[in-house]
Design a protein around this motif. Structure first.
Motif, PDB file in Angstrom:
ATOM      1  N   ALA A  45      53.526  41.338  44.496  1.00 28.05           N
ATOM      2  CA  ALA A  45      52.884  41.020  43.132  1.00 28.05           C
ATOM      3  C   ALA A  45      53.284  39.646  42.811  1.00 28.05           C
ATOM      4  O   ALA A  45      52.535  39.200  41.494  1.00 28.05           O
ATOM      5  N   LEU A  46      54.298  38.610  42.807  1.00 21.61           N
ATOM      6  CA  LEU A  46      54.741  37.148  42.347  1.00 21.61           C
ATOM      7  C   LEU A  46      53.902  36.279  42.987  1.00 21.61           C
ATOM      8  O   LEU A  46      54.004  34.738  42.442  1.00 21.61           O
ATOM      9  N   LEU A  47      53.178  36.260  44.046  1.00 22.93           N
ATOM     10  CA  LEU A  47      52.156  34.758  44.522  1.00 22.93           C
ATOM     11  C   LEU A  47      51.217  34.250  43.519  1.00 22.93           C
ATOM     12  O   LEU A  47      51.433  33.883  43.292  1.00 22.93           O
ATOM     13  N   PRO A  48      50.658  35.998  43.461  1.00 22.76           N
ATOM     14  CA  PRO A  48      49.618  35.232  42.893  1.00 22.76           C
ATOM     15  C   PRO A  48      49.463  34.578  41.024  1.00 22.76           C
ATOM     16  O   PRO A  48      49.353  33.336  41.007  1.00 22.76           O
ATOM     17  N   PRO A  49      50.040  35.273  40.293  1.00 26.23           N
ATOM     18  CA  PRO A  49      50.726  34.984  39.360  1.00 26.23           C
ATOM     19  C   PRO A  49      51.597  33.487  39.616  1.00 26.23           C
ATOM     20  O   PRO A  49      51.671  32.146  37.981  1.00 26.23           O
ATOM     21  N   ALA A  50      52.035  33.082  40.126  1.00 29.33           N
ATOM     22  CA  ALA A  50      53.168  31.689  40.596  1.00 29.33           C
ATOM     23  C   ALA A  50      52.471  30.760  40.830  1.00 29.33           C
ATOM     24  O   ALA A  50      52.645  29.654  40.435  1.00 29.33           O
ATOM     25  N   VAL A  51      51.398  30.568  41.382  1.00 33.74           N
ATOM     26  CA  VAL A  51      50.529  29.467  41.139  1.00 33.74           C
ATOM     27  C   VAL A  51      48.308  30.028  40.937  1.00 33.74           C
ATOM     28  O   VAL A  51      47.655  29.300  40.923  1.00 33.74           O
ATOM     29  N   SER A  52      48.404  30.843  39.627  1.00 29.52           N
ATOM     30  CA  SER A  52      47.640  30.544  38.585  1.00 29.52           C
ATOM     31  C   SER A  52      46.728  29.808  37.558  1.00 29.52           C
ATOM     32  O   SER A  52      45.889  30.206  38.205  1.00 29.52           O
ATOM     33  N   SER A  53      47.618  28.390  37.789  1.00 34.45           N
ATOM     34  CA  SER A  53      47.548  27.915  37.099  1.00 34.45           C
ATOM     35  C   SER A  53      46.157  26.972  38.306  1.00 34.45           C
ATOM     36  O   SER A  53      45.198  25.839  38.236  1.00 34.45           O
ATOM     37  N   ARG A  54      46.295  27.413  39.359  1.00 34.04           N
ATOM     38  CA  ARG A  54      45.342  26.710  40.548  1.00 34.04           C
ATOM     39  C   ARG A  54      43.888  27.558  40.870  1.00 34.04           C
ATOM     40  O   ARG A  54      43.920  27.619  42.229  1.00 34.04           O
ATOM     41  N   LEU A  55      44.080  29.161  40.343  1.00 32.81           N
ATOM     42  CA  LEU A  55      43.594  29.764  41.081  1.00 32.81           C
ATOM     43  C   LEU A  55      42.363  30.395  39.947  1.00 32.81           C
ATOM     44  O   LEU A  55      42.611  29.559  38.482  1.00 32.81           O
ATOM     45  N   PRO A  56      41.279  30.613  40.027  1.00 29.96           N
ATOM     46  CA  PRO A  56      40.000  31.204  39.920  1.00 29.96           C
ATOM     47  C   PRO A  56      40.759  32.001  38.618  1.00 29.96           C
ATOM     48  O   PRO A  56      41.405  32.580  38.479  1.00 29.96           O
ATOM     49  N   ASP A  57      39.473  32.172  37.669  1.00 29.74           N
ATOM     50  CA  ASP A  57      39.690  33.682  36.557  1.00 29.74           C
ATOM     51  C   ASP A  57      39.736  35.233  37.818  1.00 29.74           C
ATOM     52  O   ASP A  57      40.920  35.619  37.319  1.00 29.74           O
ATOM     53  N   ARG A  58      39.097  34.945  38.379  1.00 33.51           N
ATOM     54  CA  ARG A  58      38.843  35.934  39.609  1.00 33.51           C
ATOM     55  C   ARG A  58      38.809  35.648  40.424  1.00 33.51           C
ATOM     56  O   ARG A  58      38.740  34.203  41.269  1.00 33.51           O
ATOM     57  N   LEU A  59      39.968  36.476  42.209  1.00 24.53           N
ATOM     58  CA  LEU A  59      40.304  35.972  43.403  1.00 24.53           C
ATOM     59  C   LEU A  59      38.652  36.660  43.937  1.00 24.53           C
ATOM     60  O   LEU A  59      39.191  37.720  43.936  1.00 24.53           O
TER      61      LEU A  59
END
Length: 343
Positions: A45-59
């Protein structure tokens, strides 16, 4: 938690005397599964939000060959594997309540394989989408999935071994009632007692979780170099605390065997002929210098809880004490064996 040994039984159909030890293995397995379940859910649950600034809106979450062909919003990519994990845990729990659960080794293996695979897949997905403007530009996850599959199989093997170690031997599970301390010549027997220190186990689990999260963060490319200075201390604490978190003492015709940790390794053994005497003695952490594996003026003490200890005096070396229940019975059996070997 401590497994209390039962009263010795009479001879069985095969001519063996059985002196049995404790239930409660299900509670230990349940406690460990709870910690593992929470740890895996937190990583998912926490890994994607932890790096959300480096990810696109959809994965990108699905690939056809090396090209992504399916995507999810970031929140869904974080919660979907958590939902799968929770459903698996609920399925195992309900099966256990209804009496249809698989054996303890297979349950532990299932939890290990599933948890490692889901966590590894999440890391691979995050890494493939990292620093991409659009999910269609995500990198391939082929190598990550292969590494994850190998790691999951290895974790499953370790889980299966841990589950097998948690099960008392068949002779112990079938132990009945009836006092019996003196064993007739030719009879077979086993005495078994186990102690677990929940705080040491929790310390090891937390340290292992921190080390694993740091490794996952490094694997996802969030750091420029592997943070070994942070990983190594927590890994050492995890191994040391887990290795000293539980102990099992076992007396058979050959002598005494003391196994450490959830996998029953390492093991210390004394032949009956090498033991001068054995006794039950009350000891506290203050007397022996703390918790865990202690070496001091009273010899070596494995201190997991204050109170009754089985103390053996070998022919060579210092005394060895281990904090287990029903120590008086174990000591009596060792003294009987030692007298026979010396006669």
């Amino acid at each position: 938690m401590t497994d209390r040994t039962r009263r010795p039984s009479g001879a069985d159909g095969g001519g063996g005397t059985r002196i049995g030890g404790g239930g409660g293995g299900g509670m230990r397995i349940g406690w460990g599964a709870g910690v593992w379940g929470a740890a895996v859910a937190a990583v998912l649950a926490l890994l994607p939000p932890a790096v959300s600034s480096r990810l696109p809106d959809r994965l990108a979450t699905h690939w056809s060959g090396s090209a992504p062909d399916g995507s999810m919003p970031l929140w869904a990519a974080a919660l979907a594997p958590v939902a799968v994990w929770v459903l698996l845990l609920l399925g195992l729990f309900l099966a256990a309540r209804r009496g249809g659960a698989p054996g303890r080794p297979w349950t532990a293996a299932t939890l290990a394989v599933s948890g490692v695979f889901l966590a590894g897949a999440q890391v691979s997905i995050v890494r493939a989408n990292l620093d991409r403007a659009d999910w269609r530009d995500a990198a391939s996850t082929g190598t990550g999935v292969l590494v994850t599959a190998v790691a999951a199989l290895g974790a499953g093997a370790l889980g299966w071994l841990a589950g097998r170690h948690g099960e008392p031997p068949a002779a112990v599970r079938e132990a009945g009632a009836g006092p019996l301390l003196e064993i007739p010549e030719g009879e077979r027997f086993v005495w078994l007692s186990r102690t677990t220190n929940r705080w040491l186990r929790l310390t090891g689990a937390v340290a292992a979780l921190i080390a694993a999260v740091v490794v996952l963060v490094a694997a996802a490319g969030l750091t420029t170099a592997p943070p070994w200075a942070l990983i190594a201390p927590f890994a050492v604490v995890a191994l040391a605390a887990s290795g000293c978190s539980s102990v099992q003492a076992r007396v058979t015709e050959t002598g005494l065997e003391v196994a450490f940790g959830p996998l029953g390794r390492p093991v210390r053994r004394w032949r009956a002929a090498d033991i001068v005497s054995a006794r039950a003695e009350t000891r506290t952490p203050a007397q022996v210098g703390g918790w865990g594996y202690r070496i001091g003026g009273q010899g070596t003490t494995v201190m997991l809880r204050s109170g009754e200890c089985l103390v053996v005096r070998p022919r060579t070396g210092p005394d060895f004490a281990v904090s287990v229940d029903d120590a008086e019975r174990g000591a009596a059996l060792l003294n009987t064996l030692s007298a026979r070997r010396s006669a």
